[in-house]
Enzyme design. Sequence first.
Site, short mmCIF file in Angstrom:
data_model
loop_
_atom_site.label_atom_id
_atom_site.label_comp_id
_atom_site.label_asym_id
_atom_site.label_seq_id
_atom_site.Cartn_x
_atom_site.Cartn_y
_atom_site.Cartn_z
N ASP A 244 5.44 1.83 5.94
CA ASP A 244 6.37 2.29 6.98
C ASP A 244 7.52 3.12 6.39
O ASP A 244 7.91 2.93 5.25
CB ASP A 244 6.94 1.07 7.71
CG ASP A 244 7.55 1.45 9.04
OD1 ASP A 244 7.31 2.57 9.52
OD2 ASP A 244 8.28 0.61 9.60
N HIS B 136 4.51 11.83 5.81
CA HIS B 136 3.18 11.21 5.66
C HIS B 136 2.48 11.73 4.40
O HIS B 136 1.83 10.97 3.68
CB HIS B 136 2.31 11.51 6.89
CG HIS B 136 2.82 10.87 8.15
ND1 HIS B 136 3.22 9.55 8.20
CD2 HIS B 136 3.01 11.36 9.41
CE1 HIS B 136 3.63 9.27 9.42
NE2 HIS B 136 3.52 10.34 10.17
N LEU C 49 -11.44 -3.34 -7.33
CA LEU C 49 -10.60 -3.45 -6.13
C LEU C 49 -11.34 -2.97 -4.87
O LEU C 49 -11.99 -1.93 -4.90
CB LEU C 49 -9.36 -2.57 -6.34
CG LEU C 49 -8.42 -2.41 -5.14
CD1 LEU C 49 -7.61 -3.67 -4.92
CD2 LEU C 49 -7.48 -1.22 -5.35
C1 FPP Z 1 4.39 4.63 9.37
O1 FPP Z 1 5.54 5.42 9.14
C2 FPP Z 1 3.23 5.29 8.79
C3 FPP Z 1 2.10 5.59 9.48
C4 FPP Z 1 1.92 5.26 10.90
C5 FPP Z 1 0.98 6.29 8.83
C6 FPP Z 1 0.71 5.95 7.40
C7 FPP Z 1 -0.19 6.97 6.85
C8 FPP Z 1 -0.12 7.53 5.64
C9 FPP Z 1 0.82 7.11 4.60
C10 FPP Z 1 -1.01 8.67 5.24
C11 FPP Z 1 -2.39 8.79 5.83
C12 FPP Z 1 -3.30 7.74 5.42
C13 FPP Z 1 -4.27 7.82 4.46
C14 FPP Z 1 -5.10 6.63 4.20
C15 FPP Z 1 -4.52 9.01 3.64
P1 FPP Z 1 6.29 6.01 10.39
O2 FPP Z 1 5.74 7.35 10.68
O3 FPP Z 1 6.21 5.06 11.54
O4 FPP Z 1 7.76 6.12 9.85
P2 FPP Z 1 9.09 5.91 10.68
O5 FPP Z 1 9.10 4.47 11.14
O6 FPP Z 1 10.14 6.21 9.69
O7 FPP Z 1 9.05 6.88 11.82
#
Ligand code: FPP
Length: 254
Positions: free
Chosen positions: A33, A50, A144
């Site tokens: 997150d 991201h 893993l």
């Molecule tokens: C949450 O942060 C993150 C996500 C919903 C997506 C996580 C995905 C990735 C890190 C990359 C894609 C995945 C792979 C496997 C390559 P948020 O966007 O909710 O952050 P915020 O709470 O600060 O808005």
Amino acid sequence: MFQFGKKKTQTTQNYYELIDKNNIPKHIAIIMDGNGRWAKKRNMPRTFGHRAGVETIREVVKACSELGVKYLTLYAFSTENWKRPSEEVGALMNLLVEYLRAEVEELHKNNVIVNSIGDISKLPQICQDELKNAYEKTKNNTGLTLNLALNYGGRDEIKNVVKKIAQLIEKGELNSDQIDEELISKYLYTANMPDPDLLIRPSGEYRLSNFLLWQVAYTEFWFSNIFWPDFKREHLYQAIYDYQNRDRRFGGIK
Ligand code: FPP
């Protein structure tokens, strides 16, 4: 509740050295997150965050693999994330494809199994194809297991198990008195995997967000204020060190 940042005197090296290498959690689950806020702080679009988050994935997968963690489950896209603007959803799907194409060889070399949990049939076909390729290539590895949670929701998962069991009863293949915790676990996406020992959520939020609801009954939680793109090996080592100093009683007494 422990928050990263309080033990300022410890260094990176310290935590790695302090970890008991014979007591590494078998299964670590992470809610990745804070990508959006990380990007916002830099006046950049959320997708930039991201993309930076993918770098953290690379590092954390490597670190877990080296430490001998058996399962790493990363919450990459929830059943609720479809509510985000379509450009963001599209960017996340593209990042997934990019990540798999770029990493699968390296992951394979490092003996990692690339698995997914969640209803991936709703993902774009190209994501499904890349996930299938990655799994087929790596499924016989013995290191893993990297579980990418995609279109995953804990309630959805439990609902599917209830449906499955109801169908078996309807067909006369199961009696209701045969339903026990073991049977339920057998129909979860995580069948045959141990429950997470440690769940990590960075970014200062203290909630589960529909992640692994059944499986975390006795999981140790570790929270930190750091945003996922800033999460480094030392944070992982610190989380493991703290985990190793918890008193896990599983409802019993010492
Ligand atoms: C949450 O942060 C993150 C996500 C919903 C997506 C996580 C995905 C990735 C890190 C990359 C894609 C995945 C792979 C496997 C390559 P948020 O966007 O909710 O952050 P915020 O709470 O600060 O808005």
